[in-house]
Design a protein around this motif. Structure first.
Motif, PDB file in Angstrom:
ATOM      1  N   THR A 159     -10.455  80.474  -3.912  1.00 40.74           N
ATOM      2  CA  THR A 159      -9.652  80.858  -5.078  1.00 40.74           C
ATOM      3  C   THR A 159      -8.253  81.328  -4.691  1.00 40.74           C
ATOM      4  O   THR A 159      -7.459  81.660  -5.570  1.00 40.74           O
ATOM      5  N   VAL A 181     -13.113  74.105  -4.604  1.00 42.98           N
ATOM      6  CA  VAL A 181     -12.138  74.547  -5.606  1.00 42.98           C
ATOM      7  C   VAL A 181     -12.637  74.063  -6.966  1.00 42.98           C
ATOM      8  O   VAL A 181     -13.132  72.938  -7.093  1.00 42.98           O
ATOM      9  N   ARG A 206      -9.103  77.328 -10.755  1.00 38.63           N
ATOM     10  CA  ARG A 206      -7.832  77.215 -10.062  1.00 38.63           C
ATOM     11  C   ARG A 206      -7.098  75.901 -10.325  1.00 38.63           C
ATOM     12  O   ARG A 206      -5.937  75.771  -9.929  1.00 38.63           O
ATOM     13  N   LEU A 386      -1.915  77.791  -4.565  1.00 38.28           N
ATOM     14  CA  LEU A 386      -2.948  78.731  -4.993  1.00 38.28           C
ATOM     15  C   LEU A 386      -2.372  80.141  -5.009  1.00 38.28           C
ATOM     16  O   LEU A 386      -1.374  80.435  -4.334  1.00 38.28           O
TER      17      LEU A 386
END
Length: 389
Positions: A159, A181, A206, A386
């Motif tokens: 994450t 993910v 995400r 991210l």
């Protein structure tokens, strides 16, 4: 006599329920996620050695949709953890499909019907998922977390960039571990509320696809009725995704929506699974012009393995599409986007990915190109986009 008839009826209902729960999902998946027949791929020593040294990443798989234990090797479908490990996959994006219209096609789909409701009922998903798309997204994320928790650290939910760096270190140290993910395929699970994006983000979302096969509250699908751009809600969702560092996926989006997203978004986008019309002229792919625009904004294309994306599903056909995409977009903007377990037929499953490495070598790719396409481009993109922690 009446009691006997009643008991017989109850037993019949139980048998029908058991068949729906245990047999029907497997039959459905077996007919939809096809492994095309082919001779065993023989991988030479050079390709095997190179493939073992790669960081392999795939931007899209729909495996969470099906009634399978992804920690066990299966004869069905295209992907599970043992096959990911066999294929030396380091990072896998898992998608949640929450709505799919009947009569699915690449041309025109309405939003009124939904085959995922039938699948949710047949697979005994929790009652909340029978009517709520948001609940379906939560449920599939919970499934992914459950697999990760039970995997003895062989599967990790990623994450943040910090978690991805830790995964890279473990793999460099020789540990067999796969990062996961979580992506929603189309943002209709938000059910028209930006706050639902916040809620899913807090749980681990995400990557956000905007649309799937039909128009939704955010705008027009490539395969919908309107071919429209972003709605006001769509613009609000894109802006909030940028603020949260949720990566935007424009797969299935209409050309107008893609252009408007590229104008609005302050972050680069991905097209997680697809191809390029200049190589495969089907209404699943975007124009060369649009793909160049995605690359110019720092984006990434995940090249698919099925007919609608590449027209030729052989390893040579997939690699030919990758070559075309590199020449069009540049070697830093092309990755893998299998669409495994997404109701597609493929000739290469997850355990067989070394054949793509070998085919690229045979077709004159440089080692740098191979390393980037097979995973380093995706690694860099996720490290850059991210959330930091």
């Amino acid at each position: 006599m009446i009691k006997k008839i009643t008991m017989g009826f109850i037993i019949l209902l139980m048998l029908i329920g058991a068949a729906l729960h245990w047999v029907a999902p497997g039959l459905v998946e077996g007919g939809m996620n096809e492994n095309l027949p082919h001779k065993d791929y023989v991988i030479n020593e050079e390709a095997q050695s190179l493939h073992r040294s790669l960081f392999v990443a795939d931007l899209h798989a729909d495996s969470l949709l099906w009634k399978r234990d992804l920690l066990k090797r299966s004869e069905r479908g295209h992907l599970d953890l043992p096959r990911l490990l066999s294929g030396n996959v380091a990072l896998q994006v898992f998608s949640a499909t929450t709505k799919s219209p009947a009569g699915l096609n690449y041309e025109i789909n309405e939003a009124v019907s939904d085959d995922i409701t039938k699948l949710a009922l047949a697979q005994f998903w929790p009652p909340a998922t029978w009517t709520s798309l948001f609940a379906r997204a939560e449920y599939q994320l919970d499934k992914l977390k459950g697999f990760a928790d039970a995997s003895e650290d062989r599967l990790r939910l990623i994450t943040s960039a910090a978690e991805l760096r830790a995964l890279i270190k473990k793999r460099n140290d020789g540990d067999k571990v796969v990062g996961a993910v979580y992506l929603i395929e189309g943002a209709h699970p938000l059910e028209g509320k930006v706050d639902n994006l916040n809620r899913l983000f807090d749980q681990g979302l995400r990557v956000m696809g905007l649309v799937h096969f039909f128009d939704n509250e955010l705008g027009g699908s490539l395969h919908g009725l309107s071919r429209a751009g972003l709605t006001e809600f769509g613009r609000a969702a894109v802006k909030r995704a940028n603020e949260l560092n949720v990566i935007i996926d424009v797969a299935h989006s209409s050309p107008k929506m893609v252009r408007e997203v590229l104008e609005l978004s302050t972050k680069p986008v991905i097209l997680s699974h697809g191809g390029v019309i200049g190589k495969c002229d089907k209404n699943r792919n975007l124009s060369d012009e649009l793909m160049r625009s995605i690359a110019e904004k720092g984006g990434l294309l995940g090249v698919g393995y099925w007919d609608g994306a590449v027209c030729d599903t052989s390893p040579e056909g997939i690699v030919s599409s990758i070559r075309y995409a590199i020449d069009l977009m540049g070697e830093d903007h092309v990755s893998l986007g299998s669409d495994y377990d997404g109701a597609v037929a493929v000739a290469v499953d997850t355990s067989e990915l070394a054949v793509l490495t070998q085919t690229m070598l045979q077709q004159g790719f440089t080692e740098q190109e191979i390393r980037k396409v097979m995973g380093l481009n995706a690694q860099r993109f996720f490290l850059d986009n991210l959330p930091m922690n």
